[in-house]
Design an enzyme around this catalytic site. Sequence first.
Site, PDB file in Angstrom:
ATOM      1  N   HIS A  17     -10.157  -6.193  -2.504  1.00  0.00           N
ATOM      2  CA  HIS A  17      -9.247  -5.028  -2.483  1.00  0.00           C
ATOM      3  C   HIS A  17      -9.390  -4.265  -3.798  1.00  0.00           C
ATOM      4  CE1 HIS A  17      -5.082  -3.230  -1.440  1.00  0.00           C
ATOM      5  NE2 HIS A  17      -5.538  -2.579  -2.504  1.00  0.00           N
ATOM      6  N   HIS A  19      -9.617  -0.069  -5.629  1.00  0.00           N
ATOM      7  CA  HIS A  19      -9.630   1.397  -5.559  1.00  0.00           C
ATOM      8  C   HIS A  19     -10.689   1.892  -6.538  1.00  0.00           C
ATOM      9  CE1 HIS A  19      -5.810   1.507  -3.286  1.00  0.00           C
ATOM     10  NE2 HIS A  19      -5.569   0.397  -3.976  1.00  0.00           N
ATOM     11  N   LYS A 103      -7.470  -0.133   7.207  1.00  0.00           N
ATOM     12  CA  LYS A 103      -6.317  -0.302   6.309  1.00  0.00           C
ATOM     13  C   LYS A 103      -5.100   0.416   6.861  1.00  0.00           C
ATOM     14  CE  LYS A 103      -3.969  -1.272   2.619  1.00  0.00           C
ATOM     15  NZ  LYS A 103      -4.195  -1.242   1.195  1.00  0.00           N
ATOM     16  N   HIS A 140      -0.815  -2.868   3.767  1.00  0.00           N
ATOM     17  CA  HIS A 140       0.089  -2.696   2.633  1.00  0.00           C
ATOM     18  C   HIS A 140       1.484  -3.012   3.175  1.00  0.00           C
ATOM     19  CE1 HIS A 140       1.359  -0.746  -1.252  1.00  0.00           C
ATOM     20  NE2 HIS A 140       2.504  -0.892  -0.604  1.00  0.00           N
ATOM     21  N   HIS A 178      -2.192  -7.856  -1.478  1.00  0.00           N
ATOM     22  CA  HIS A 178      -1.466  -7.956  -2.753  1.00  0.00           C
ATOM     23  C   HIS A 178      -0.040  -8.508  -2.615  1.00  0.00           C
ATOM     24  CE1 HIS A 178      -0.333  -4.026  -1.238  1.00  0.00           C
ATOM     25  NE2 HIS A 178      -1.387  -3.414  -1.706  1.00  0.00           N
ATOM     26  N   ASP A 251      -6.752  -5.197  -6.485  1.00  0.00           N
ATOM     27  CA  ASP A 251      -5.968  -3.966  -6.354  1.00  0.00           C
ATOM     28  C   ASP A 251      -6.073  -3.127  -7.622  1.00  0.00           C
ATOM     29  OD1 ASP A 251      -4.451  -2.023  -5.146  1.00  0.00           O
ATOM     30  OD2 ASP A 251      -2.526  -2.987  -5.575  1.00  0.00           O
TER      31      ASP A 251
HETATM   32  C1  NCD Z   1      -2.656   2.108  -5.372  1.00  0.00           C
HETATM   33  C2  NCD Z   1      -3.336   3.411  -5.773  1.00  0.00           C
HETATM   34  O1  NCD Z   1      -3.040   3.959  -6.841  1.00  0.00           O
HETATM   35  O2  NCD Z   1      -4.210   3.880  -5.010  1.00  0.00           O
HETATM   36  N1  NCD Z   1      -1.568   1.863  -6.279  1.00  0.00           N
HETATM   37  C3  NCD Z   1      -0.994   0.675  -6.545  1.00  0.00           C
HETATM   38  O3  NCD Z   1       0.000   0.645  -7.253  1.00  0.00           O
HETATM   39  N2  NCD Z   1      -1.496  -0.446  -6.088  1.00  0.00           N
HETATM   40  C4  NCD Z   1      -2.238   2.180  -3.969  1.00  0.00           C
HETATM   41  C5  NCD Z   1      -1.806   0.862  -3.410  1.00  0.00           C
HETATM   42  O4  NCD Z   1      -2.637  -0.031  -3.180  1.00  0.00           O
HETATM   43  O5  NCD Z   1      -0.600   0.682  -3.226  1.00  0.00           O
HETATM   44 ZN    ZN Z   2      -4.331  -1.101  -3.352  1.00  0.00          ZN
END
Ligand code: NCD
Ligand code: ZN
Length: 353
Positions: A17, A19, A103, A140, A178, A251
């Site tokens: 996971h 971003h 997702k 999520h 998460h 995450d």
């Molecule tokens: C994530 C993001 O900024 O894309 N932020 C976070 O706090 N984890 C989005 C998410 O996974 O909730």
């Molecule tokens: Zn995330």
Amino acid sequence: MTTDPTRITLRRPDDWHVHLRDGDMLAAVAPYTARQFARAIVMPNLDPPVTNVAAALAYRDRILAALPAGADFTPLMTCYLTDEAEPRVLADGFECGAFAAAKLYPAHATTNSAYGVTAIRNIHPALEEMERIGMPLLIHGEVTDPEVDIFDREKAFIDRIFSGLVRDFPGLKTVFEHITTAEAADFVTASGPNLAATITPHHLAINRNAMFAGGIRPHAYCLPVAKREAHRLAVRRAATSGSPQFFLGTDSAPHAVARKEAACGCAGIFSAPFAIESYARTFEEEGALDRLEAFASENGPHFYGLPLNEGSITLERAEVEVPESLSAGGSSLVPFHAGETLGWRLVGGAAEI
Ligand code: NCD
Ligand code: ZN
């Protein structure tokens, strides 16, 4: 896996996971993930989100182009589910290898989730198809009801949505992303092998006090928010339990410093730069270093039905000072553990980036 007092060598891990963002931010952050992990499940919450095969393949190409020369890293792409998700698009994308999973963001739960799902029944046809073809669903797991206390939103999601989903789709491979609570860890364990969970380095390391230590601490703010200490301890027990239902997912969610340190700061902790070192610290503190490899490198591939990685990584005992900030395409990012000293260093790691 081998461990001695000064070195840990384990099969190359994956991040289930992450971003990676896009553009200059992608170029700045992708090397941190690629230096540790062989593969990563890449979140689709761009703006606009990744909802079709063409968008996923184009994003995958941009990620590959952003990697340092010689990097050995495979991005695993995901499809962002909307109320209009078409079973056929999901199935075609999964079968051609463009999508590793889909997702589910409840609408307005977090960053770029405005296009998310407004009611689970809207995606029942998509879920039926995913169950049939063995395509994993990543969730999520927080309700968005503003009446629910933010610290209770994960538990409320289990009660209101997740338990019904597991009952209605018993064959659907699902990842509770998460997790932050004892209730989530217990729910996963009780639900059996089609349900798994990812666990972040930060939810293992901090509780909610970190957001308020001597003042408001935006770099400790993410969603789901860290919970009270008893929950952190429960999540640590789950991660280090040896259960195949729990595996690594950072995450890592970078936001430029000005977007974090603001009157309404973004949610997200940039945990990629020292992720494996952070997990190693937690597992060592729990006396469970011998279970790190299963959590980091085996349980995820087994759940996804993918082969284990061939290579290995080595961590050596060393005092590693985490920088206060890292430059990122004209702005800067504050990494998780900024200003702290960690006890393990990835050989060939961040210091060389
Ligand atoms: C994530 C993001 O900024 O894309 N932020 C976070 O706090 N984890 C989005 C998410 O996974 O909730
Ligand atoms: Zn995330």
